[in-house]
Design a protein around this motif. Structure first.
Motif, PDB file in Angstrom:
ATOM      1  N   TYR A  19       0.854  -1.184   0.000  1.00 46.93           N
ATOM      2  CA  TYR A  19       0.000   0.000   0.000  1.00 46.93           C
ATOM      3  C   TYR A  19       0.898   1.244   0.000  1.00 46.93           C
ATOM      4  O   TYR A  19       1.996   1.212   0.545  1.00 46.93           O
ATOM      5  N   ARG A  20       0.422   2.316  -0.595  1.00 46.79           N
ATOM      6  CA  ARG A  20       1.093   3.608  -0.449  1.00 46.79           C
ATOM      7  C   ARG A  20       0.197   4.510   0.386  1.00 46.79           C
ATOM      8  O   ARG A  20      -1.003   4.602   0.132  1.00 46.79           O
ATOM      9  N   ILE A  21       0.809   5.142   1.427  1.00 50.34           N
ATOM     10  CA  ILE A  21       0.048   5.995   2.323  1.00 50.34           C
ATOM     11  C   ILE A  21       0.447   7.449   2.135  1.00 50.34           C
ATOM     12  O   ILE A  21       1.576   7.755   1.757  1.00 50.34           O
ATOM     13  N   ASP A  22      -0.521   8.355   2.384  1.00 50.36           N
ATOM     14  CA  ASP A  22      -0.295   9.788   2.176  1.00 50.36           C
ATOM     15  C   ASP A  22       0.423  10.435   3.352  1.00 50.36           C
ATOM     16  O   ASP A  22       1.215  11.365   3.178  1.00 50.36           O
ATOM     17  N   THR A  23       0.133   9.959   4.546  1.00 43.32           N
ATOM     18  CA  THR A  23       0.735  10.504   5.765  1.00 43.32           C
ATOM     19  C   THR A  23       1.081   9.358   6.693  1.00 43.32           C
ATOM     20  O   THR A  23       0.549   8.245   6.564  1.00 43.32           O
ATOM     21  N   LEU A  24       1.959   9.625   7.654  1.00 45.85           N
ATOM     22  CA  LEU A  24       2.303   8.608   8.631  1.00 45.85           C
ATOM     23  C   LEU A  24       1.161   8.437   9.631  1.00 45.85           C
ATOM     24  O   LEU A  24       0.561   9.425  10.073  1.00 45.85           O
ATOM     25  N   PRO A  25       0.826   7.203  10.005  1.00 43.09           N
ATOM     26  CA  PRO A  25      -0.263   6.997  10.967  1.00 43.09           C
ATOM     27  C   PRO A  25       0.135   7.453  12.364  1.00 43.09           C
ATOM     28  O   PRO A  25       1.295   7.370  12.756  1.00 43.09           O
ATOM     29  N   VAL A  26      -0.850   7.952  13.089  1.00 40.28           N
ATOM     30  CA  VAL A  26      -0.676   8.300  14.498  1.00 40.28           C
ATOM     31  C   VAL A  26      -1.745   7.577  15.291  1.00 40.28           C
ATOM     32  O   VAL A  26      -2.802   7.202  14.750  1.00 40.28           O
ATOM     33  N   TYR A  35      -4.061   0.666  -2.367  1.00 46.74           N
ATOM     34  CA  TYR A  35      -3.503  -0.663  -2.578  1.00 46.74           C
ATOM     35  C   TYR A  35      -2.767  -0.706  -3.911  1.00 46.74           C
ATOM     36  O   TYR A  35      -3.278  -0.244  -4.935  1.00 46.74           O
ATOM     37  N   LEU A  36      -1.550  -1.238  -3.919  1.00 45.27           N
ATOM     38  CA  LEU A  36      -0.742  -1.308  -5.125  1.00 45.27           C
ATOM     39  C   LEU A  36      -0.788  -2.691  -5.757  1.00 45.27           C
ATOM     40  O   LEU A  36      -1.232  -2.872  -6.886  1.00 45.27           O
ATOM     41  N   GLU A  37      -0.317  -3.690  -5.017  1.00 51.16           N
ATOM     42  CA  GLU A  37      -0.219  -5.048  -5.555  1.00 51.16           C
ATOM     43  C   GLU A  37       0.300  -5.969  -4.462  1.00 51.16           C
ATOM     44  O   GLU A  37       0.707  -5.520  -3.392  1.00 51.16           O
ATOM     45  N   TRP A  38       0.288  -7.267  -4.741  1.00 53.22           N
ATOM     46  CA  TRP A  38       0.988  -8.189  -3.851  1.00 53.22           C
ATOM     47  C   TRP A  38       2.258  -8.653  -4.545  1.00 53.22           C
ATOM     48  O   TRP A  38       2.310  -8.771  -5.770  1.00 53.22           O
ATOM     49  N   TYR A 103       5.867   4.968   2.309  1.00 55.86           N
ATOM     50  CA  TYR A 103       5.734   6.402   2.585  1.00 55.86           C
ATOM     51  C   TYR A 103       7.029   7.071   2.178  1.00 55.86           C
ATOM     52  O   TYR A 103       8.059   6.894   2.828  1.00 55.86           O
ATOM     53  N   GLY A 104       6.981   7.834   1.081  1.00 63.39           N
ATOM     54  CA  GLY A 104       8.209   8.442   0.577  1.00 63.39           C
ATOM     55  C   GLY A 104       9.224   7.365   0.241  1.00 63.39           C
ATOM     56  O   GLY A 104       8.923   6.411  -0.480  1.00 63.39           O
ATOM     57  N   GLU A 105      10.433   7.490   0.790  1.00 64.27           N
ATOM     58  CA  GLU A 105      11.496   6.519   0.559  1.00 64.27           C
ATOM     59  C   GLU A 105      11.540   5.448   1.641  1.00 64.27           C
ATOM     60  O   GLU A 105      12.415   4.577   1.606  1.00 64.27           O
ATOM     61  N   GLU A 106      10.627   5.510   2.597  1.00 68.11           N
ATOM     62  CA  GLU A 106      10.642   4.554   3.699  1.00 68.11           C
ATOM     63  C   GLU A 106       9.393   3.690   3.679  1.00 68.11           C
ATOM     64  O   GLU A 106       8.495   3.872   2.846  1.00 68.11           O
ATOM     65  N   ARG A 107       9.319   2.750   4.617  1.00 69.54           N
ATOM     66  CA  ARG A 107       8.149   1.875   4.683  1.00 69.54           C
ATOM     67  C   ARG A 107       7.913   1.406   6.104  1.00 69.54           C
ATOM     68  O   ARG A 107       8.799   1.418   6.949  1.00 69.54           O
ATOM     69  N   ILE A 108       6.669   1.011   6.356  1.00 68.11           N
ATOM     70  CA  ILE A 108       6.271   0.375   7.610  1.00 68.11           C
ATOM     71  C   ILE A 108       5.782  -1.017   7.253  1.00 68.11           C
ATOM     72  O   ILE A 108       4.987  -1.180   6.319  1.00 68.11           O
ATOM     73  N   ILE A 109       6.255  -2.032   7.967  1.00 67.19           N
ATOM     74  CA  ILE A 109       5.852  -3.406   7.690  1.00 67.19           C
ATOM     75  C   ILE A 109       5.005  -3.926   8.849  1.00 67.19           C
ATOM     76  O   ILE A 109       5.432  -3.882  10.013  1.00 67.19           O
TER      77      ILE A 109
END
Length: 310
Positions: A19-26, A35-38, A103-109
């Protein structure tokens, strides 16, 4: 120094939903996600794919569920040349699914916790495979998929097999049990979170204390800044490559696989780390944990391109 042989990775191929997110979750908030793909993932499967794609022999041991994704996940590893003949299939069990938020160049797994373990079924053929390996690679949690893993790994180490541990904190269970793997390992990869978790304020000195007078190699990965290669002679900084990161998923897995491949090609630890940093740079330049599974030529071309910078 290892001159030939093969690698056995303990783990499984996993489905990653991107998934690509617009903002970091709080906490308590909401975020928009597209959703992008698996894509196929799983740290040990990623590493195995890298080892094989670079040209070294690699095998996988592990338990897979049985659902619509089983064969695509197995084929996603086999297409790089990984031998999957020793994987165990468990009917009635689904495969693991992780969610990756870009998110940008980073990710949350988001790692899916399973209420059961898909163990490696013990057979003479699998034991012979492990005994003949130059490296056995996994994290602390996945090593526990082996039957009587402490006894088996101790026997393998005594027979000359090098135990490589990815000391990822999310795979840690109990520090006293984790210490068994850290003490037994010939090679250990720590990210900064792992250094903080295991050594606290002692940091790098704690790593050097763990090595002591042994032949152990500790790799302190630092993301885009490269890695510290630590031995009983001290630590050597190996810089990273200044590429634009698209997805950092699998960068550490790629580093480990490329490092083992380079040792199998008779490179010393610092040379191997330089090669592995380049392979990781290739990985983060594309989306997906397997994007580091490329040919040796592609890695060396990147090294040549940046040879006046790194």
């Amino acid at each position: 120094m290892v001159s030939s042989g093969y690698v056995v990775c303990i783990g499984r191929s996993i489905r990653d939903d991107y998934y690509r997110i617009d903002t970091l979750p709080v906490l308590g908030g909401k975020v928009n996600a597209s959703y992008l793909e698996w894509r196929p993932g799983g740290g040990m499967a990623n590493t195995a794919s890298v080892v094989a794609a670079l040209g070294s022999r690699c095998y996988m041991l592990g338990g897979m569920g049985q659902d619509d994704y089983t064969q695509p996940l197995i084929q996603s590893v086999a297409k790089y040349g990984v031998c999957t003949d020793y994987l165990d299939i468990y009917p009635g069990r689904p495969n693991v699914v992780h969610q990756i938020l870009l998110y940008g160049e980073e990710r949350i797994i988001l790692l899916q916790k399973m209420p059961y373990r898909l163990m490696v079924r013990d057979t003479p053929a699998k034991r012979a495979l492990l005994q003949g390996a130059s490296f056995v690679y996994s994290d602390m949690l996945s090593y526990k998929f082996l039957p009587n893993d402490h006894q088996l790994l101790t026997q393998l180490a005594a027979g000359g097999t090098r135990i490589f541990v990815d000391a990822e904190p999310t795979s840690a269970t109990d520090k006293s049990d984790d210490d068994f793997y850290l003490q037994l390992a010939s090679v250990i990869s720590f990210n900064q979170g792992a250094v903080d978790y295991y050594f606290g304020d002692r940091g790098q000195q704690g790593v050097l204390d763990l090595i002591g007078d042994s032949d152990k190699i500790a790799l302190l990965t630092r993301g885009k800044d490269g890695v510290l290669v630590c031995t009983r002679n001290g630590c050597t900084a190996v810089p990273g490559y200044p590429v634009r990161a698209v997805d950092t998923t699998g960068a550490g897995d790629t580093f480990s696989g490329a490092f083992m491949h380079a040792l199998l090609q008779q490179q010393d630890p610092v040379q191997a780390a330089q090669f592995a940093c380049a392979a990781s740079a290739v990985c983060v330049s594309s989306v997906g944990g397997r994007s580091g599974a490329v040919s040796r030529r592609q890695v060396t071309e990147l090294m040549d391109r940046y040879k006046n910078i790194v």
